[in-house]
Design a protein around this motif. Structure first.
Motif, PDB file in Angstrom:
ATOM      1  N   ALA A 225     -27.193 -24.699 -21.674  1.00  0.00           N
ATOM      2  CA  ALA A 225     -25.902 -25.399 -21.680  1.00  0.00           C
ATOM      3  C   ALA A 225     -24.996 -24.889 -20.557  1.00  0.00           C
ATOM      4  O   ALA A 225     -24.298 -25.676 -19.910  1.00  0.00           O
ATOM      5  N   LEU A 226     -25.012 -23.591 -20.313  1.00  0.00           N
ATOM      6  CA  LEU A 226     -24.198 -23.042 -19.220  1.00  0.00           C
ATOM      7  C   LEU A 226     -24.669 -23.563 -17.866  1.00  0.00           C
ATOM      8  O   LEU A 226     -23.849 -23.859 -16.996  1.00  0.00           O
ATOM      9  N   THR A 227     -25.978 -23.678 -17.700  1.00  0.00           N
ATOM     10  CA  THR A 227     -26.506 -24.233 -16.451  1.00  0.00           C
ATOM     11  C   THR A 227     -26.027 -25.671 -16.274  1.00  0.00           C
ATOM     12  O   THR A 227     -25.608 -26.077 -15.188  1.00  0.00           O
TER      13      THR A 227
ATOM     14  N   PRO B  58     -19.397 -22.565  -9.787  1.00  0.00           N
ATOM     15  CA  PRO B  58     -20.665 -22.974 -10.381  1.00  0.00           C
ATOM     16  C   PRO B  58     -21.745 -21.899 -10.233  1.00  0.00           C
ATOM     17  O   PRO B  58     -22.532 -21.686 -11.159  1.00  0.00           O
ATOM     18  N   ASP B  59     -21.748 -21.216  -9.089  1.00  0.00           N
ATOM     19  CA  ASP B  59     -22.748 -20.153  -8.904  1.00  0.00           C
ATOM     20  C   ASP B  59     -22.533 -19.003  -9.879  1.00  0.00           C
ATOM     21  O   ASP B  59     -23.502 -18.430 -10.393  1.00  0.00           O
TER      22      ASP B  59
ATOM     23  N   ALA C 231     -30.396 -16.196 -20.128  1.00  0.00           N
ATOM     24  CA  ALA C 231     -31.768 -16.701 -20.296  1.00  0.00           C
ATOM     25  C   ALA C 231     -32.778 -15.558 -20.256  1.00  0.00           C
ATOM     26  O   ALA C 231     -33.725 -15.530 -21.055  1.00  0.00           O
ATOM     27  N   ASP C 232     -32.576 -14.618 -19.342  1.00  0.00           N
ATOM     28  CA  ASP C 232     -33.472 -13.454 -19.268  1.00  0.00           C
ATOM     29  C   ASP C 232     -33.392 -12.616 -20.548  1.00  0.00           C
ATOM     30  O   ASP C 232     -34.409 -12.141 -21.055  1.00  0.00           O
TER      31      ASP C 232
ATOM     32  N   ASP D 269     -25.277 -17.803 -12.497  1.00  0.00           N
ATOM     33  CA  ASP D 269     -25.703 -16.396 -12.563  1.00  0.00           C
ATOM     34  C   ASP D 269     -25.610 -15.868 -13.998  1.00  0.00           C
ATOM     35  O   ASP D 269     -26.508 -15.168 -14.468  1.00  0.00           O
ATOM     36  N   THR D 270     -24.537 -16.218 -14.675  1.00  0.00           N
ATOM     37  CA  THR D 270     -24.367 -15.801 -16.060  1.00  0.00           C
ATOM     38  C   THR D 270     -25.436 -16.436 -16.945  1.00  0.00           C
ATOM     39  O   THR D 270     -26.024 -15.763 -17.808  1.00  0.00           O
TER      40      THR D 270
END
Length: 107
Positions: A82-84, A13-14, A24-25, A18-19
């Motif tokens: 969505a990834l989060t 999950p981490d 997002a950035d 991170d991805t």
């Protein structure tokens, strides 16, 4: 053994979070660049026939181009969100599985 069979991939999950943060950035930087581009005044193309033609083309395509670029930024940000969510669901699933497996004993 093929190259694909020899590959091992581990994801946590981490790692997913991170991805998502990197994406997002990137979306934020993209949106800032698009905003700066859309706010920039149109360049002077000159009063000759070629300049008028380029100016006319710019006038007709600038708005739709900016809208497209804004949509790309929105979709990129949505993908990060969505990834989060995926990372959160993955973590919850792992915790649920751990809780279910703990009472099982092997004799």
């Amino acid at each position: 053994m093929t190259k694909l069979e020899a590959m091992e991939m581990r994801v946590s999950p981490d790692d997913i979070r991170d991805t998502a943060k990197v994406i997002a950035d990137a979306a934020e930087r993209w949106n800032e660049a698009v905003s700066a581009m859309s706010d920039a005044p149109a360049a002077a193309f000159g009063s000759g026939s070629v300049g008028r033609m380029i100016g006319s083309f710019n006038q007709k395509t600038h708005g739709p181009s900016v809208e497209y670029y804004q949509e790309v930024g929105k979709c990129t940000a949505d993908m990060a969100t969505a990834l989060t969510g995926t990372a959160d669901l993955y973590a919850d699933t792992e915790l649920d599985n751990k809780a279910l497996a703990e009472p099982v004993s092997y004799t």
